[in-house]
Motif scaffolding. Structure first.
Motif, mmCIF file in Angstrom:
data_model
loop_
_atom_site.group_PDB
_atom_site.id
_atom_site.type_symbol
_atom_site.label_atom_id
_atom_site.label_comp_id
_atom_site.label_asym_id
_atom_site.label_seq_id
_atom_site.Cartn_x
_atom_site.Cartn_y
_atom_site.Cartn_z
ATOM 1 N N SER A 43 0.797 -1.223 0.000
ATOM 2 C CA SER A 43 0.000 0.000 0.000
ATOM 3 C C SER A 43 0.832 1.276 0.000
ATOM 4 C CB SER A 43 -0.967 0.010 1.189
ATOM 5 O OG SER A 43 -0.250 -0.022 2.411
ATOM 6 N N PHE A 44 2.072 1.218 0.511
ATOM 7 C CA PHE A 44 2.906 2.422 0.529
ATOM 8 C C PHE A 44 3.363 2.822 -0.871
ATOM 9 C CE2 PHE A 44 6.015 -0.928 0.530
ATOM 10 C CZ PHE A 44 7.155 -0.408 -0.055
ATOM 11 N N LEU A 45 3.250 1.900 -1.827
ATOM 12 C CA LEU A 45 3.643 2.199 -3.205
ATOM 13 C C LEU A 45 2.475 2.756 -4.019
ATOM 14 C CD1 LEU A 45 5.840 -0.927 -3.948
ATOM 15 C CD2 LEU A 45 6.629 1.440 -3.817
ATOM 16 N N GLY A 46 1.255 2.327 -3.690
ATOM 17 C CA GLY A 46 0.083 2.790 -4.432
ATOM 18 C C GLY A 46 -0.019 2.094 -5.776
ATOM 19 N N GLY A 47 -1.187 2.195 -6.398
ATOM 20 C CA GLY A 47 -1.380 1.674 -7.751
ATOM 21 C C GLY A 47 -1.194 0.190 -7.921
ATOM 22 N N THR A 48 -1.535 -0.604 -6.910
ATOM 23 C CA THR A 48 -1.323 -2.049 -6.971
ATOM 24 C C THR A 48 -2.259 -2.721 -7.974
ATOM 25 O OG1 THR A 48 -0.627 -2.085 -4.659
ATOM 26 C CG2 THR A 48 -1.345 -4.180 -5.597
ATOM 27 N N LEU A 49 -1.696 -3.656 -8.753
ATOM 28 C CA LEU A 49 -2.477 -4.474 -9.679
ATOM 29 C C LEU A 49 -2.522 -5.908 -9.156
ATOM 30 C CD1 LEU A 49 -1.456 -3.671 -13.369
ATOM 31 C CD2 LEU A 49 -3.652 -3.293 -12.291
ATOM 32 N N VAL A 50 -3.703 -6.484 -9.110
ATOM 33 C CA VAL A 50 -3.863 -7.886 -8.723
ATOM 34 C C VAL A 50 -4.303 -8.652 -9.959
ATOM 35 C CG1 VAL A 50 -5.164 -9.520 -7.322
ATOM 36 C CG2 VAL A 50 -4.494 -7.316 -6.351
ATOM 37 N N VAL A 51 -3.567 -9.698 -10.301
ATOM 38 C CA VAL A 51 -3.928 -10.516 -11.459
ATOM 39 C C VAL A 51 -4.635 -11.779 -10.965
ATOM 40 C CG1 VAL A 51 -3.152 -11.644 -13.567
ATOM 41 C CG2 VAL A 51 -1.887 -9.665 -12.685
ATOM 42 N N LEU A 52 -5.885 -11.922 -11.383
ATOM 43 C CA LEU A 52 -6.678 -13.097 -11.038
ATOM 44 C C LEU A 52 -6.909 -13.945 -12.282
ATOM 45 C CD1 LEU A 52 -9.412 -11.500 -8.724
ATOM 46 C CD2 LEU A 52 -7.259 -12.579 -8.038
ATOM 47 N N GLY A 53 -7.266 -15.198 -12.069
ATOM 48 C CA GLY A 53 -7.555 -16.107 -13.183
ATOM 49 C C GLY A 53 -8.474 -17.204 -12.714
ATOM 50 N N SER A 54 -7.883 -18.290 -12.215
ATOM 51 C CA SER A 54 -8.671 -19.395 -11.680
ATOM 52 C C SER A 54 -9.520 -18.900 -10.505
ATOM 53 C CB SER A 54 -7.732 -20.510 -11.206
ATOM 54 O OG SER A 54 -8.449 -21.549 -10.588
ATOM 55 N N GLU A 55 -10.797 -19.234 -10.541
ATOM 56 C CA GLU A 55 -11.736 -18.870 -9.473
ATOM 57 C C GLU A 55 -11.784 -17.368 -9.196
ATOM 58 O OE1 GLU A 55 -12.558 -21.879 -6.359
ATOM 59 O OE2 GLU A 55 -10.458 -22.451 -6.680
ATOM 60 N N ALA A 56 -11.617 -16.573 -10.241
ATOM 61 C CA ALA A 56 -11.620 -15.118 -10.076
ATOM 62 C C ALA A 56 -12.903 -14.624 -9.425
ATOM 63 C CB ALA A 56 -11.401 -14.431 -11.427
ATOM 64 N N GLN A 57 -14.045 -15.167 -9.847
ATOM 65 C CA GLN A 57 -15.322 -14.705 -9.297
ATOM 66 C C GLN A 57 -15.444 -15.009 -7.806
ATOM 67 O OE1 GLN A 57 -17.365 -12.666 -10.913
ATOM 68 N NE2 GLN A 57 -15.862 -12.793 -12.570
ATOM 69 N N ARG A 58 -14.827 -16.077 -7.368
ATOM 70 C CA ARG A 58 -14.851 -16.428 -5.945
ATOM 71 C C ARG A 58 -13.994 -15.456 -5.129
ATOM 72 N NH1 ARG A 58 -12.943 -22.353 -3.563
ATOM 73 N NH2 ARG A 58 -13.163 -21.861 -1.349
ATOM 74 N N ILE A 59 -12.942 -14.973 -5.725
ATOM 75 C CA ILE A 59 -11.995 -14.087 -5.024
ATOM 76 C C ILE A 59 -12.475 -12.634 -5.023
ATOM 77 C CG2 ILE A 59 -9.627 -13.203 -5.050
ATOM 78 C CD1 ILE A 59 -8.878 -15.941 -6.406
ATOM 79 N N LEU A 60 -13.103 -12.215 -6.104
ATOM 80 C CA LEU A 60 -13.551 -10.827 -6.219
ATOM 81 C C LEU A 60 -14.571 -10.480 -5.136
ATOM 82 C CD1 LEU A 60 -13.905 -10.595 -10.098
ATOM 83 C CD2 LEU A 60 -12.315 -9.287 -8.684
ATOM 84 N N PRO A 61 -14.612 -9.194 -4.709
ATOM 85 C CA PRO A 61 -13.745 -8.097 -5.137
ATOM 86 C C PRO A 61 -12.394 -8.148 -4.410
ATOM 87 C CG PRO A 61 -15.305 -7.295 -3.527
ATOM 88 C CD PRO A 61 -15.645 -8.751 -3.758
ATOM 89 N N ALA A 62 -11.372 -7.605 -5.044
ATOM 90 C CA ALA A 62 -10.055 -7.552 -4.419
ATOM 91 C C ALA A 62 -10.048 -6.458 -3.355
ATOM 92 C CB ALA A 62 -8.985 -7.255 -5.472
ATOM 93 N N PRO A 63 -9.178 -6.583 -2.375
ATOM 94 C CA PRO A 63 -9.095 -5.540 -1.343
ATOM 95 C C PRO A 63 -8.750 -4.182 -1.959
ATOM 96 C CG PRO A 63 -7.805 -7.469 -0.726
ATOM 97 C CD PRO A 63 -8.226 -7.664 -2.147
#
Length: 197
Positions: A43-63
């Motif tokens: 979080s101290f860097l900002g602009g974080t990208l999370v790459v999802l694939g398998s079971e993406a719908q189960r994981i979403l939404p990302a923090p």
């Protein structure tokens, strides 16, 4: 010093977890998930990208405040997830952070970021090392060369010109401790709990 160069963390969380009862991103560590820990560390860097694939719908939404990229080609391996993120961020410095490296701390990331900002002009990659073994996360200057789009792994490109790598010796084994089985998850869980005591 290059203090103003932005670094975008790329949290890789697209792979399947066939040996676990949950996706790695949702692996519980006390009151947090592995993905929540990774996003918080970055979080101290900002602009974080999370790459999802398998079971993406189960994981979403990302923090929050992370942004999500869904890699439809996640079965092609981790390199496909990195490429999906690189297409999104274009020309920027980035940090590769596998979500299952749950024992990483913000202090280790900050050590790598400081090394990145003070590297030599010829150095394009900052790589953590502990007792002679390399690990994650890895800082990379700007977008990777075109050959990464034909590589089987990111390391294949990173190690191609070793003199462009700045090695940072760290005191922690967390740079290569991950989990993919119940046994390795329980070991990470034990170490995660122990460091809070």
């Amino acid at each position: 010093m290059r203090k103003h160069e932005k670094i975008i963390p790329i949290i890789l969380a697209a792979g399947s977890s066939p040996n676990l009862a949950f996706p790695k991103a949702l692996a519980p560590f006390e009151r947090q998930t592995a993905l929540e820990i990774a996003v918080k560390n970055c979080s101290f860097l900002g602009g974080t990208l999370v790459v999802l694939g398998s079971e993406a719908q189960r994981i979403l939404p990302a923090p929050k405040p992370a942004e999500v990229v869904v890699n439809r080609k996640w079965r092609e391996g981790q390199i496909s997830s990195l490429l999906a993120a690189l297409r999104k961020i274009k020309n920027a410095a980035f940090l590769i952070y596998p979500v299952d490296h749950v024992l990483l701390t913000r202090n280790t990331l900050m050590q790598l970021v400081r090394a990145f900002h003070s590297r030599l002009a010829s150095q394009e990659v900052v790589m953590p090392r502990h007792n002679g073994a390399d690990g994650h996360p890895v800082d990379r200057l700007r977008s990777c060369p075109p050959r990464i789009f034909e590589a089987q792994t990111a390391r294949e490109v990173i190690y191609q010109i070793p003199q462009r790598i700045r090695v940072v010796n760290v005191r922690t084994t967390s740079i290569f401790e991950d989990f993919s089985t119940l046994e390795s998850y329980e070991e990470c869980l034990r170490k995660f709990a122990a460091r809070k005591r």
